[in-house]
Design an enzyme around this catalytic site. Structure first.
Site, PDB file in Angstrom:
ATOM      1  N   SER A   1     -16.381  23.398 -18.785  1.00 33.67           N
ATOM      2  CA  SER A   1     -17.601  23.564 -18.015  1.00 33.67           C
ATOM      3  C   SER A   1     -18.185  24.932 -18.315  1.00 33.67           C
ATOM      4  O   SER A   1     -17.448  25.895 -18.527  1.00 33.67           O
ATOM      5  CB  SER A   1     -17.285  23.448 -16.522  1.00 33.67           C
ATOM      6  OG  SER A   1     -18.286  24.087 -15.770  1.00 33.67           O
TER       7      SER A   1
ATOM      8  N   GLU B   1     -15.716   9.338 -20.379  1.00 34.78           N
ATOM      9  CA  GLU B   1     -16.929   9.013 -19.615  1.00 34.78           C
ATOM     10  C   GLU B   1     -18.002   8.409 -20.523  1.00 34.78           C
ATOM     11  O   GLU B   1     -18.752   7.522 -20.122  1.00 34.78           O
ATOM     12  CB  GLU B   1     -17.461  10.269 -18.917  1.00 34.78           C
ATOM     13  CG  GLU B   1     -16.543  10.734 -17.803  1.00 34.78           C
ATOM     14  CD  GLU B   1     -16.948  12.106 -17.276  1.00 34.78           C
ATOM     15  OE1 GLU B   1     -17.479  12.169 -16.166  1.00 34.78           O
ATOM     16  OE2 GLU B   1     -16.734  13.114 -17.984  1.00 34.78           O
TER      17      GLU B   1
ATOM     18  N   HIS C   1      -6.983  -3.318  -5.395  1.00 33.29           N
ATOM     19  CA  HIS C   1      -7.999  -2.630  -4.572  1.00 33.29           C
ATOM     20  C   HIS C   1      -7.879  -1.108  -4.711  1.00 33.29           C
ATOM     21  O   HIS C   1      -8.274  -0.372  -3.811  1.00 33.29           O
ATOM     22  CB  HIS C   1      -7.882  -3.005  -3.090  1.00 33.29           C
ATOM     23  CG  HIS C   1      -7.733  -4.470  -2.835  1.00 33.29           C
ATOM     24  ND1 HIS C   1      -8.793  -5.296  -2.569  1.00 33.29           N
ATOM     25  CD2 HIS C   1      -6.624  -5.268  -2.850  1.00 33.29           C
ATOM     26  CE1 HIS C   1      -8.361  -6.544  -2.396  1.00 33.29           C
ATOM     27  NE2 HIS C   1      -7.045  -6.551  -2.576  1.00 33.29           N
TER      28      HIS C   1
ATOM     29  N   LYS D   1     -12.199  24.014 -15.459  1.00 31.34           N
ATOM     30  CA  LYS D   1     -12.477  22.601 -15.717  1.00 31.34           C
ATOM     31  C   LYS D   1     -12.086  22.159 -17.114  1.00 31.34           C
ATOM     32  O   LYS D   1     -12.275  22.868 -18.090  1.00 31.34           O
ATOM     33  CB  LYS D   1     -13.980  22.311 -15.535  1.00 31.34           C
ATOM     34  CG  LYS D   1     -14.458  22.338 -14.112  1.00 31.34           C
ATOM     35  CD  LYS D   1     -13.857  21.251 -13.219  1.00 31.34           C
ATOM     36  CE  LYS D   1     -14.484  19.894 -13.453  1.00 31.34           C
ATOM     37  NZ  LYS D   1     -15.843  19.822 -12.943  1.00 31.34           N
TER      38      LYS D   1
END
Ligand code: ARG
Length: 459
Positions: free
Chosen positions: A274, A287, A153, A280
């Site tokens: 970024s 992704e 979980h 970043k």
């Protein structure tokens, strides 16, 4: 090619909707190989003369050299790769070109080409997956003892080793490879000689063309051979399953690379910055592996829906079989390469992983197991006692093994000082030495077995 029956040429719309050359030109190598096998057989059977067979074969070699050098010309009037090549052959060698299509139809031709293409795609994916497995197994060997929290979980459950976690993906990829291998076996039959749908009256030698193209045998039913695409669906199903595995793995890398986790630094070469936030470093490759899995599943759905209502034998809908397969294969091959690069180039952070494992009461089960083993407490009761200990530790914001013996004995007097040896994360993973468990000794055994299976040298 089929103008004899028609009074008018096709409208511009018909030309456009009909043309598959923009995408099926990707089949050109397979198309040339299958035509060469076909014409060699026609010559050997005396169906075309030896001279014509030689001229056709030579012409096909020349066309292959042209395609290699300049690409395949996209002529919509010629519809597809089969007609583009045949018409070029006529330009190059004249009348004998018209004999190539004897005893053949584009229906068995395209089915043959596409099977060959899918077979090559499977071989390419298999090699890529084997590379990814090798990288995983090496990294798992490095981290056979590195402790991290195992989750259920997404809540800290029990400590595991990073090596064990990485080997979980080794196992998934092993099954993926076996699915691709199954697809390869089932699909490796030659449709060539099935002709349009019913077979042919020419004395073809289907065994010869099958063998020349590396197929195991000719297909046994001409209607089936020209009208089923289950070999492509087998590929897509294996690809979709594999993409789902890669997507879950990518998702974990994304989580692990986030600041609150901090379990891994992904390689710069597979990350992006970024344009506005200088701090970043984004896990874009991971992704996109996760994103691509959705598209690959879409490709599978697309071909399943294309095929579901088609009567036997060939219908032109089936021309739409190729784009989803080509797309899925491109996405999958890239995803495998990206995952391989990320796993090979990542810097795992065992310090951060261990700290997280020590924080989340991951050894609570070990306390309960200790009560069962050392104090003969029934497991359900041990679970309850341990729950009280966790509650106390949590209320004081401390780890389980930071509680004093007096605190623990106040909860249950059967606890004694030996319990502390069981409460460390190291003791916890070492104890889980059942076959397939996370104990470093088991992980090392699995690494050794995997290295052997992959033909890797012993380190
Ligand atoms: N381009 C066609 C395809 O991909 C080749 C087969 C054409 N056959 C036909 N009967 N029109 O399916």
């Amino acid at each position: 090619m089929w103008g004899g029956r028609f009074a008018e040429g096709p409208s511009a719309i018909m030309r456009e909707i009909n043309a598959s050359i923009p995408f099926d030109k990707a089949l050109w190598r397979q198309d040339i190989a299958a035509s060469k096998a076909h014409v060699a057989m026609l010559g050997a059977q005396g169906i075309v003369s030896a001279d014509d067979a030689r001229a056709i074969s030579q012409g096909l070699d020349n066309i292959a050299a042209e395609y290699e050098a300049n690409g395949v010309p996209e002529d919509w009037d010629l519809e597809d790769i089969h007609m583009v090549t045949e018409s070029r052959l006529a330009e190059l060698i004249g009348a004998p070109a018209g004999r190539l299509h004897t005893g053949r139809s584009r229906n068995d031709q395209v089915a043959t080409d596409f099977r060959l293409w899918v077979r090559d795609a499977i071989d390419q994916v298999d090699a890529g997956l084997a590379d990814l497995q090798r990288v995983l197994v090496s990294r798992a060997g490095e981290h056979a003892d590195s402790i991290m929290p195992g989750f259920t979980h997404l809540q800290t459950a029990q400590p595991v080793t990073l090596g064990h976690h990485l080997l979980a993906y080794y196992e998934m990829l092993r099954r993926d490879r076996s699915r691709f291998a199954d697809a390869r076996v089932r699909g490796n039959e030659s449709p060539l000689g099935s002709a349009a749908l019913a077979g042919t009256g020419f004395p073809l030698d289907r065994d010869a063309t099958a063998a020349a193209l590396g197929f195991d045998r000719p297909t046994a039913n001409s209607l089936d051979a020209v009208s089923d695409r289950d070999f492509a669906l087998d590929y897509l199903q294996a690809a979709a399953q594999c993409a789902l595995h890669l997507s879950r793995f990518a998702e974990e890398l994304i989580l692990w690379a986030s600041q609150p986790f901090g379990f891994v630094r992904l390689p710069d070469a597979l990350s992006t910055g970024s344009s506005i936030m200088p701090q970043k470093k984004n896990p874009d490759a991971a992704e996109l592996v996760r994103g691509h899995s959705g598209r690959i599943v879409g490709c599978l759905t697309s071909l399943m829906v294309t095929m579901k209502g088609l009567p036997l034998a060939y219908s032109k809908d089936m021309q739409d079989d190729k784009p989803p397969v080509f797309e899925a294969h491109g996405l999958l091959a890239l995803s495998i390469a990206a995952m391989t690069g990320m796993i090979a180039g990542s810097r795992f952070r065992p310090d951060r992983m261990r700290a997280a494992a020590e924080l989340g009461y991951a050894t609570a089960t070990d306390l309960a197991d200790w009560l069962v083993r050392q104090a003969d407490v029934p497991f359900r009761e041990a679970h309850h006692i341990t729950g009280a200990a966790v509650k106390l530790a949590e209320s004081r914001n401390m780890a389980l093994d930071a509680l004093s013996l007096a605190d623990l004995q106040a909860i249950d007097p059967r606890i004694d000082e030996r319990v502390f040896a069981a409460l460390s994360v190291d003791a916890s993973v070492a104890a889980r030495a059942s076959y397939g468990g996370t104990a470093p000794v088991r992980v090392r055994e699995q690494v050794a077995a995997a290295r052997k299976a992959l033909g890797m040298e012993t380190p």
